[in-house]
Structures are given as C-alpha cells and as structure tokens.
Design an enzyme around this catalytic site. Structure first.
Site, PDB file in Angstrom:
ATOM      1  N   GLU A 195      82.324 -16.399  51.351  1.00 58.75           N
ATOM      2  CA  GLU A 195      83.204 -17.201  50.485  1.00 58.75           C
ATOM      3  C   GLU A 195      82.493 -17.569  49.184  1.00 58.75           C
ATOM      4  O   GLU A 195      83.084 -17.567  48.101  1.00 58.75           O
ATOM      5  CB  GLU A 195      83.647 -18.465  51.215  1.00 58.75           C
ATOM      6  N   LYS A 207      70.573 -16.984  26.514  1.00 57.30           N
ATOM      7  CA  LYS A 207      69.733 -16.954  27.717  1.00 57.30           C
ATOM      8  C   LYS A 207      70.349 -17.778  28.851  1.00 57.30           C
ATOM      9  O   LYS A 207      70.238 -17.419  30.011  1.00 57.30           O
ATOM     10  CB  LYS A 207      68.324 -17.450  27.376  1.00 57.30           C
ATOM     11  N   LYS A 237      84.604 -24.071  64.991  1.00 61.51           N
ATOM     12  CA  LYS A 237      84.599 -23.255  63.769  1.00 61.51           C
ATOM     13  C   LYS A 237      83.313 -22.454  63.556  1.00 61.51           C
ATOM     14  O   LYS A 237      82.223 -22.897  63.848  1.00 61.51           O
ATOM     15  CB  LYS A 237      84.830 -24.135  62.531  1.00 61.51           C
ATOM     16  N   HIS A 262      99.280  -2.578  49.367  1.00 61.72           N
ATOM     17  CA  HIS A 262     100.119  -3.781  49.211  1.00 61.72           C
ATOM     18  C   HIS A 262      99.886  -4.751  50.372  1.00 61.72           C
ATOM     19  O   HIS A 262     100.769  -5.509  50.748  1.00 61.72           O
ATOM     20  CB  HIS A 262     101.614  -3.427  49.132  1.00 61.72           C
ATOM     21  N   SER A 268      81.778 -26.484  61.302  1.00 62.20           N
ATOM     22  CA  SER A 268      82.560 -27.554  60.693  1.00 62.20           C
ATOM     23  C   SER A 268      82.058 -28.891  61.220  1.00 62.20           C
ATOM     24  O   SER A 268      81.691 -29.008  62.390  1.00 62.20           O
ATOM     25  CB  SER A 268      84.037 -27.372  61.047  1.00 62.20           C
TER      26      SER A 268
END
Ligand code: ARG
Length: 489
Positions: free
Chosen positions: A305, A340, A298, A171, A292
């Site tokens: 992703e 295809k 960054k 969880h 970034s």
C-alpha cells in the site's frame, strides 16, 4: 521525505566568519535571508562529489599555472582531511550556506593559505551542476541494482507458476485464462524498460559542466578534457550558459522514478486485490505485513500500500521540479537550488520502496487451486468462436453463435461446459462432438504459443528472455555490456 541519514547534522555554533561572497556589502544580511538562502540541510549529501571535483579542479589549476605543485599538494591533502572529517559527522556552522561553502571553510582550516586559491576560475554554479551530476550517475546505478533485485524476485516466483492457471482480466472482468507466470512476468517488463530509461538518463547526465564558470566559461587555461577524464564524464558541455542551468538530467531521473513508481503501484494493486478474501490467489508473508490495533484477525499488506501511495509523492516531485524550471530565464538562477530537494526525495523514496516491494513479493505464497477455481468455462467463449472459425465459419458469425450460447447460460444458470450437446447444435450446425474440448483452459493456453503469448512454450521462452535481461552481459533486446557509462572512477 529525505532519508535522514543523508541530511546534515544539526547546525553548530553561529559564525559568519567564512563566506564565499560579501566583500561588496556594507551590512550583514538579515537572519531570515540567511535562513531562506541556506541549502546545506538538503545538499550536505553532495560532499563526497564536491571533494572529488575539487581535487580534479586543483589539478586543472596546476596545469593552467595557477597553482604550484606544492599548493596543489596542500589542497589535495587538505581535501582528503576534509573528507575524513565529513565522513566522521562534522557539523555545519551557521555561516555554511551550502555544502560548497562548508567544504571551503574546512579546507581553509586544513590547508591554510593555499585553500584561498582553489576557487579561482570556478563558480558554485558550475560546481553544483557537476556535483549534482556525479551524485545522479551514482544514484542511477543504485536504483538499477534495486530494480534488478525486484525483477529477480518476480522471476524466481514466476518460474514454478508456469503450469498454474488464473483468469486474465480486462476492464477488471474475467477475460481469458493465462499462466500465473505470464501474469507475474507482466510486471517484470515495465521494470526492464525503467532500467533502460535509467541507463539513458545516466548517459545523458554524463556531460561535464565544470569549466563553465558562473556562466561564460573559465578565463584560465584549464583543460576540460583533463577534468572530464579525471571525473569519468563522457562528454563536455558545449555551451557554458546552458551548462550551469541545465537540469534536464534531474527532470529525466525524476520522471523515470515517477513512472517506475506507477509500475510498482500497478503491481501492488494487483497483489492487494488478489490477496483479498474475495480473490484469495495470493497470501502475504509476515515480514512485510502489519496487524490491526483493533481487529486481531487482520494481516494488512502495508508495504504494498505504501508503494502504491508513493507514486503520488514521486509524481509530486516531478511536478515540483517542472514548475521550478518553467519560466526561468537562461543562466543560473537561485530557484535551481530546489532541484535537489525534488530529486533526493524521488530517489530516496524509490530506494526505500523498491526493496520493500521485493521483500513483500519474495514472501508471497500462491494458492493455485483458488486461481484455477476462478477460471470458468465462459472464459473460453473466444476459443469456442475460434473453433467455429477453424471449421471455416467467419469470426463474425461464430461470435454471434457463441453469444447466443452465453445468453442461454445466463438464462439457465448453466456454464458453457454444462450446456447440452443439443444447445450447441442449435446454435450452429458446425459444432461437432469435440466441442467440449474447446472449453478446456489448458487447451486455451496451448493455442497461444505466439511470441509473447501465454502458451507454455512461449512462457518458457519469456522466462529465458527475462533471465537474459538480468545477466550483466546484455538483455533481451541484445543490448550489450554494463548499463552505466561515465561512472566516476
Ligand atoms: N547552493 C546553490 C545551489 O544548490 C549553489 C549555487 C549557488 N550559486 C550562486 N551563485 N549563489 O544551487
């Protein structure tokens, strides 16, 4: 969506001089009809398989007495020349409706009159079904190799992490400590199942439709057994009506791709999450990250992703194919031409994403101190209850006693291992002085030596199983030999 290197070169000079049909028509077809009907932009990549099956078909026609040895020879040499031209980047022309038409046109240029006899007893219906199956069997082998590569990277990264401990989550809440190798290998086995599914799909694809004609079977005495052997198929289709329209193999391979993409998505999601500052368990390498344009600090895990996002697209390919198949009557229908597009899209995506994920995983570094720091003694609450069970207390009673200790922790801001001995004594009389030993994460792991558990020996065995699964001779389930059968010769 399709890998551009597989797509047809731009269409060349307009011409309608070469068509495989048209004798019964008075007027030319509408330009928009030609445009909507043309599939060469998608099916161009089938050419090596179409050339291969055409060569086998010429042999079959010779055995059936339709072609002389000289004619068969001219076709064979001609098809080789066509292959050379296509490999060199020969462009389609306007009248090349599909790759079968283009090859037929080029063969006429190369082999002259003999070429006009090759299409005897066959239809593009059994032709495209055969070429697509040959392509699919080859694609399954390429996918298998790409999956193995990722599995190998996971295994290589997992091995030195056997002694590292991090929380396992249920969880998305901290649950119980596990070995970091155990966590990483939890992403190995779904991929192993994907390879098994792919092998089964490949075996299912290895049924030869050629000789089915348009729908009722070939009227000339060609040997389908001979064709089967020449093209490396396992079995012959049993029913020509089914054979020209059966696209189960396409659906199966796209399904395997969609499920595999889901597995990659889960792996990517774990890594993206664990790579965030909040977790800090993993660090991404330079080769598979991006920066970034605005925020200089960054380092974004784009490859992961994109892998996660691709699962949606491949699922779309599966839905697209199933939507096409649903509602078709029996026999070949032109709707099938779209199979295809879906299959190439799914396979191309996976062949791009699998090595990208393998690269991203190979560059990961692991912060085992951060991992260990995320393990709190509250995560050994189950072990504490088990301690009482070992003193002869029922699990229900033990669960309740430990629950009261956890509540005290919440109220006082203490951790289970910092609670005083008296707190344990008042929670249950069976708690002895050794109670704090039950709160060791290492001990928690060591208690789980069950097969498939996170105990150090069990993980060692698991690593052996994983290594065995990657050997060509077999896998952990005792399966033997190469995964793929029915590969083209
Ligand atoms: N391009 C077609 C396809 O991919 C080939 C089969 C066409 N058959 C026909 N009867 N028009 O399905």
């Amino acid at each position: 969506m399709n890998n551009p290197s597989h797509d047809a070169p731009p269409v060349g000079a307009p011409s309608d001089t070469h068509r495989l049909w048209g004798g019964r028509f008075n007027a030319k077809s509408a330009a928009i009809m030609d445009a909507v009907n043309r599939s060469i932009g998608v099916d161009f990549r089938l050419w090596p398989f179409d050339v291969q099956l055409s060569k086998a078909w010429a042999v079959a026609l010779q055995h059936a007495g339709v072609l002389t040895a000289e004619e068969r020879d001219a076709i064979d040499v001609g098809l080789d020349a066509v292959g050379v031209r296509l490999a060199a980047g020969e462009s389609p022309i306007d009248s090349d409706e599909d790759i079968h038409t283009m090859i037929d046109r080029l063969l006429h240029e190369e082999a002259g009159a003999a070429a006009s006899k090759l299409h005897t007893g066959r239809s593009r219906n059994d032709q495209v079904a055969t070429a697509s199956r040959l392509w699919t069997i080859d694609a399954c082998a390429r996918l298998d190799a790409a999956i193995r590569e990722l599995q190998l990277v996971l295994l290589t990264q997992a091995e030195p992490l056997q002694g590292a401990i991090l929380p396992a989550y249920t969880h998305m809440q901290r649950a119980i400590p596990v070995s970091a190798a155990h966590w990483l290998l939890s992403h190995f086995w779904p991929l192993e199942r994907d390879r098994l599914r792919l092998a089964a799909a490949s075996r299912g694809t290895s049924t030869l439709p050629l000789g089915s004609g348009a729908v009722a079977g070939c009227a000339f005495p060609i040997s389908r057994e001979l064709l089967k052997g020449a093209l490396g198929f396992n079995t012959l289709s049993a029913n020509s009506i089914d054979a020209v329209a059966d696209r189960d193999f396409v659906a199966e391979v796209i399904f395997v791709c969609a499920l595999m993409a889901t597995h990659l998505s889960k792996l990517a999601e774990d890594l993206i999450l664990y790579g965030s500052s909040e977790f800090g368990f993993v660090k991404f390498g330079d080769g598979y990250s991006t920066g970034s344009s605005m925020m200089p600090q960054k380092r974004n895990p784009d490859a992961l992703e994109i892998a996660r996002g691709s699962a949606g697209r491949v699922l779309g390919d599966l839905v697209s194919l199933m939507g096409t198949l649903k509602g078709l009557p029996s026999g070949y229908n032109k709707d099938l031409q779209d199979d295809k597009r879906a299959m190439f899209g799914a396979v191309d995506t996976m062949l791009l994403v699998l090595p990208a994920v393998a690269g991203a995983v190979s560059e990961l570094t692991f912060d085992t101190v951060r991992m260990r720091g995320a393990v709190s003694s509250g995560m050994m609450a189950t072990d504490l209850a088990d301690y009482l069970v070992e003193q002869g207390i029922s699990f229900r009673e033990a669960h309740k006693a430990v629950g009261s200790l956890v509540r005290q922790c919440e109220e006082t801001g203490l951790e289970l291992h910092t609670l005083p001995r008296s707190a344990f004594a008042s929670a249950h009389t069976a708690f002895g002085d050794d109670v704090y030993d039950a709160l060791s994460p290492q001990r928690s792991l060591e208690r789980r030596e069950v097969e498939g558990g996170t105990g150090p020996d069990a993980v060692r065995v698991q690593i052996e199983q994983a290594r065995l699964a990657l050997t060509p001779a077999g896998d952990a389930t005792g399966r033997e030999g190469a995964l793929f059968v029915g590969r083209r010769p």
